[in-house]
Design an enzyme around this catalytic site. Structure first.
Site, PDB file in Angstrom:
ATOM      1  N   ILE A 153      19.767  27.318  22.980  1.00 16.03           N
ATOM      2  CA  ILE A 153      21.214  27.328  23.941  1.00 16.03           C
ATOM      3  C   ILE A 153      20.671  28.326  25.014  1.00 16.03           C
ATOM      4  O   ILE A 153      19.922  29.238  24.697  1.00 16.03           O
ATOM      5  CB  ILE A 153      22.024  27.194  23.340  1.00 16.03           C
ATOM      6  CG1 ILE A 153      22.258  28.448  22.520  1.00 16.03           C
ATOM      7  CG2 ILE A 153      22.706  25.813  22.543  1.00 16.03           C
ATOM      8  CD1 ILE A 153      23.865  28.848  22.032  1.00 16.03           C
ATOM      9  N   ASP A 154      20.935  27.949  26.256  1.00 17.03           N
ATOM     10  CA  ASP A 154      20.874  28.851  27.419  1.00 17.03           C
ATOM     11  C   ASP A 154      21.330  30.598  26.979  1.00 17.03           C
ATOM     12  O   ASP A 154      22.323  30.495  26.190  1.00 17.03           O
ATOM     13  CB  ASP A 154      21.551  28.728  28.644  1.00 17.03           C
ATOM     14  CG  ASP A 154      20.845  26.975  29.051  1.00 17.03           C
ATOM     15  OD1 ASP A 154      19.809  26.695  28.747  1.00 17.03           O
ATOM     16  OD2 ASP A 154      21.665  26.515  29.576  1.00 17.03           O
TER      17      ASP A 154
END
Length: 321
Positions: A153-154
């Protein structure tokens, strides 16, 4: 607050990759690009396979081909996976919010602002640095010993990630992600009032031809992407939503919401430059994660509440209304 529960379910099985540099035949589906066909019949990422193809580690009828070669019906495809390279990253004693852990895997609630995997400009302070200190041993798929990372995930997205400790667990979990059987839902606050109570965005995502740092909805050199969204609460100028992923493309929720003209609040890449609440990064949280345990066959579901920064934004929105 985090929680999980278990349900019985059968286990998927798929091709095993060798640990040493040996050639093996694979059943690559005809009509597809070589890299795509290999990604579907192995647990390796397409980017890693593209590197193998470029290095001459993939042969079609005993000849090297490019990644965009279209596999033919009678083609004999062989692949050789080099021994994994040592990961030149130091373990670091960093705080980890571990939701669940056993001998095969662990589930982590990643804080906003933490990079998942080391890269130029971020060789320390990452989730992998912290995991190497905590576990000492993680899986070694995709060419590097002990990364353990199956999905990401970012940096400025918080929430749940599953990490593999063993190669076998990595194989099985990566296969579930390829089959879209891993359940992932997010909470987000987006700009504007979404009129419909729910909807689906079915729009392919690829590199933005105008800005290589961004992804975009494009119909050439792209991959299919599907996001379902559900309105949780509307405010004067914003909407809180739940987003459920069928696929897991880079920046998928951020790109799809921007495509709908409802970019995620605080998104520095796809949203307005002006940040009304002065926060760092987007108000986006990976809230729920479910998958089949690679050893036991149990369905495991985990939930993690949004971080304080997310809750503060909601409180401000409620007070402003």
């Amino acid at each position: 607050m985090t929680n999980h529960h278990f349900e019985e379910e059968t286990q998927d099985h798929f091709i095993e990759e060798p640990d040493s540099e040996e050639w093996q035949f694979v059943q690559a589906a005809p009509g597809q690009r070589l890299d795509t066909a290999l990604a579907e019949c192995t647990s390796l990422s397409r980017s890693y396979l593209q590197n193998l193809i470029q290095q001459g580690c993939v042969l079609v009828n005993s000849q090297s081909r490019k990644a965009n070669y279209r596999v033919q019906e009678e083609d004999r495809v062989e692949i050789s996976i080099p021994p994994a390279q040592k990961l030149d990253v130091l373990p670091e004693e960093l705080p980890l919010d571990i939701v669940y852990e056993d001998d095969d895997l662990l589930v982590v609630n990643k804080p906003q602002g933490m990079v998942v995997h080391p890269a130029p400009g971020a060789w320390s302070g990452t989730l992998v640095n912290a995991l190497l200190y905590h576990c000492q041993n993680l899986s070694g798929i995709n060419g590097v010993i002990r990364p353990g990372i199956i999905h990401r995930i970012d940096k400025d997205t918080s929430g749940l990630l599953v990490v593999a400790k063993t190669d076998d667990a990595h194989h099985h979990l990566a296969h579930q992600i390829k089959e879209h059987s891993v359940g992932r839902s997010y909470r987000a606050v987006v700009h504007g009032l979404m009129s419909e109570p729910s909807g689906t965005v079915d729009a392919p995502i690829g590199r933005d031809p105008k800005d290589r740092k961004k992804m975009a909805v494009v119909f050439k050199n792209s991959r299919n992407a599907v996001t379902h969204y559900y309105v949780l609460e509307r405010f004067m100028q914003f909407t809180e939503i739940k987003a459920v992923l069928d696929t897991g493309r880079t920046h998928q929720i951020r790109v799809h919401m921007a495509y709908l003209k409802h970019p995620v609040l605080g998104d520095p890449l796809y949203g307005p430059k002006k940040n009304p609440f002065g926060m760092t990064g987007q108000v986006l949280h990976a809230e729920t994660l479910s998958f089949i345990h690679p050893r036991t066959g149990e369905k495991m579901t985990f939930t993690a509440d949004p971080p304080e920064s997310f809750r503060d934004v909601l409180e401000k929105l409620k007070n402003s209304d």
